[in-house]
Design a protein around this motif. Structure first.
Motif, mmCIF file in Angstrom:
data_model
loop_
_atom_site.group_PDB
_atom_site.id
_atom_site.type_symbol
_atom_site.label_atom_id
_atom_site.label_comp_id
_atom_site.label_asym_id
_atom_site.label_seq_id
_atom_site.Cartn_x
_atom_site.Cartn_y
_atom_site.Cartn_z
ATOM 1 N N VAL A 88 0.753 -1.177 -0.159
ATOM 2 C CA VAL A 88 -0.041 -0.090 0.051
ATOM 3 C C VAL A 88 1.103 1.159 0.149
ATOM 4 N N GLU A 89 0.522 2.403 -0.998
ATOM 5 C CA GLU A 89 1.404 3.236 -0.982
ATOM 6 C C GLU A 89 1.098 4.184 0.338
ATOM 7 N N PRO A 90 2.167 4.703 1.002
ATOM 8 C CA PRO A 90 2.276 5.560 2.257
ATOM 9 C C PRO A 90 1.427 6.741 1.864
ATOM 10 N N ALA A 91 0.564 6.916 2.760
ATOM 11 C CA ALA A 91 -0.517 8.142 2.696
ATOM 12 C C ALA A 91 -0.179 9.422 3.297
ATOM 13 N N ALA A 92 1.208 9.350 4.215
ATOM 14 C CA ALA A 92 1.376 10.551 5.145
ATOM 15 C C ALA A 92 1.827 11.522 4.068
ATOM 16 N N MET A 93 2.533 11.454 3.108
ATOM 17 C CA MET A 93 2.861 12.443 2.499
ATOM 18 C C MET A 93 1.633 13.186 1.801
ATOM 19 N N ARG A 94 0.702 12.609 1.257
ATOM 20 C CA ARG A 94 -0.534 12.990 0.742
ATOM 21 C C ARG A 94 -1.524 13.913 1.819
ATOM 22 N N ASP A 95 -1.230 13.097 3.051
ATOM 23 C CA ASP A 95 -1.992 14.081 4.063
ATOM 24 C C ASP A 95 -1.543 15.342 4.362
ATOM 25 N N ILE A 96 -0.055 15.234 4.330
ATOM 26 C CA ILE A 96 0.733 16.516 4.836
ATOM 27 C C ILE A 96 0.607 17.562 3.574
ATOM 28 N N VAL A 97 0.727 17.154 2.378
ATOM 29 C CA VAL A 97 0.153 18.194 1.438
ATOM 30 C C VAL A 97 -1.143 18.745 1.449
ATOM 31 N N VAL A 98 -2.038 17.944 1.645
ATOM 32 C CA VAL A 98 -3.638 18.368 1.752
ATOM 33 C C VAL A 98 -3.482 19.245 3.146
ATOM 34 N N ALA A 99 -3.001 18.992 4.024
ATOM 35 C CA ALA A 99 -2.991 19.895 5.448
ATOM 36 C C ALA A 99 -2.403 21.062 4.993
ATOM 37 N N MET A 100 -1.114 21.094 4.478
ATOM 38 C CA MET A 100 -0.532 22.451 4.049
ATOM 39 C C MET A 100 -1.360 23.171 3.284
ATOM 40 N N THR A 101 -1.974 22.649 2.322
ATOM 41 C CA THR A 101 -2.675 23.501 1.163
ATOM 42 C C THR A 101 -4.043 24.005 2.144
ATOM 43 N N ALA A 102 -4.576 23.278 2.901
ATOM 44 C CA ALA A 102 -5.731 24.158 3.767
ATOM 45 C C ALA A 102 -5.179 25.037 4.506
ATOM 46 N N VAL A 103 -4.265 24.884 5.231
ATOM 47 C CA VAL A 103 -3.679 25.974 6.205
ATOM 48 C C VAL A 103 -2.990 27.089 5.448
ATOM 49 N N GLY A 104 -2.517 27.025 4.183
ATOM 50 C CA GLY A 104 -1.954 28.128 3.195
ATOM 51 C C GLY A 104 -3.214 28.804 2.797
ATOM 52 N N GLY A 105 -4.094 28.004 2.366
ATOM 53 C CA GLY A 105 -5.330 28.979 1.972
ATOM 54 C C GLY A 105 -6.045 29.594 2.929
ATOM 55 N N SER A 106 -5.928 28.994 4.352
ATOM 56 C CA SER A 106 -6.517 29.806 5.334
ATOM 57 C C SER A 106 -5.787 31.092 5.673
ATOM 58 N N ILE A 107 -4.436 31.054 5.734
ATOM 59 C CA ILE A 107 -3.636 32.297 5.966
ATOM 60 C C ILE A 107 -3.767 33.302 4.913
ATOM 61 N N CYS A 108 -4.134 32.682 3.603
ATOM 62 C CA CYS A 108 -4.134 33.937 2.358
ATOM 63 C C CYS A 108 -5.387 34.493 2.843
ATOM 64 N N VAL A 109 -6.594 33.737 3.118
ATOM 65 C CA VAL A 109 -7.665 34.529 3.477
ATOM 66 C C VAL A 109 -7.729 35.444 4.508
ATOM 67 N N MET A 110 -7.090 35.041 5.453
ATOM 68 C CA MET A 110 -7.111 35.989 6.689
ATOM 69 C C MET A 110 -6.140 37.286 6.396
ATOM 70 N N LEU A 111 -5.073 37.054 5.643
ATOM 71 C CA LEU A 111 -4.220 38.217 5.087
ATOM 72 C C LEU A 111 -5.116 38.984 4.399
ATOM 73 N N VAL A 112 -6.088 38.548 3.631
ATOM 74 C CA VAL A 112 -6.890 39.496 2.620
ATOM 75 C C VAL A 112 -7.972 40.300 3.582
ATOM 76 N N PHE A 113 -8.453 39.722 4.777
ATOM 77 C CA PHE A 113 -9.304 40.321 5.476
ATOM 78 C C PHE A 113 -8.501 41.327 6.241
ATOM 79 N N ILE A 114 -7.497 41.081 6.750
ATOM 80 C CA ILE A 114 -6.606 42.082 7.316
ATOM 81 C C ILE A 114 -6.104 43.221 6.663
ATOM 82 N N CYS A 115 -6.083 43.125 5.304
ATOM 83 C CA CYS A 115 -5.406 44.016 4.554
ATOM 84 C C CYS A 115 -6.922 44.955 4.144
ATOM 85 N N LEU A 116 -8.035 44.486 4.188
ATOM 86 C CA LEU A 116 -9.205 45.177 3.911
ATOM 87 C C LEU A 116 -9.685 45.999 5.185
ATOM 88 N N LEU A 117 -9.363 45.379 6.203
ATOM 89 C CA LEU A 117 -9.646 46.063 7.576
ATOM 90 C C LEU A 117 -8.799 47.314 7.784
#
Length: 134
Positions: A88-117
């Motif tokens: 079975v292919e190790p799923a750890a890297m896939r999970d890490i990439v998904v988590a990093m993408t989600a966190v990166g997207g959240s940070i990006c959205v928060m920065l946009v809100f801060i700039c608008l504020l």
């Protein structure tokens, strides 16, 4: 053996030839890994069963699963159990990439809100009071 994306493995087999007196099947499992517990030790299946879903297989471990036919009367020349080997292919890297993408997207959205504020505060609240004296 069909290795699925969620880390499960679907084992499928054909009925044995001359299945008269077939009582069922037994899964014999082995693995090549450290500190690994395999969930199909001594699994007995019915005679009508033709597949088995192995959940939560460990990634990066080599598995060997054999399906042994069980008959009501012992047979002198029982055929060897058909076996399948898979990894079975190790799923750890896939999970890490998904988590990093989600966190990166959240940070990006928060920065946009801060700039608008900040833009709103600078434009509306911090502007100097315009007043003329007479």
């Amino acid at each position: 053996a069909n290795v699925l994306r969620n880390g499960s493995v679907l084992l499928q087999w054909a009925p044995p030839r001359g299945a008269g007196g077939l009582r069922g099947f037994a899964l014999n499992c082995s693995w090549d890994g450290t500190y690994t517990r395999f969930p199909c030790e001594s699994v007995e299946l019915g005679a009508a069963c033709r597949d088995y879903l192995l959940r939560e297989a460990h990634g990066g471990v080599r598995y060997l699963v054999c399906v042994q036919a069980r008959y009501a009367a012992p047979r002198a020349a029982a055929p060897p159990a058909p076996c399948v080997e898979f990894r079975v292919e190790p799923a750890a890297m896939r999970d890490i990439v998904v988590a990093m993408t989600a966190v990166g997207g959240s940070i990006c959205v928060m920065l946009v809100f801060i700039c608008l504020l900040v833009a709103y505060i600078t434009e509306n609240l911090m502007s100097p009071a315009v007043g003329t004296r007479r």
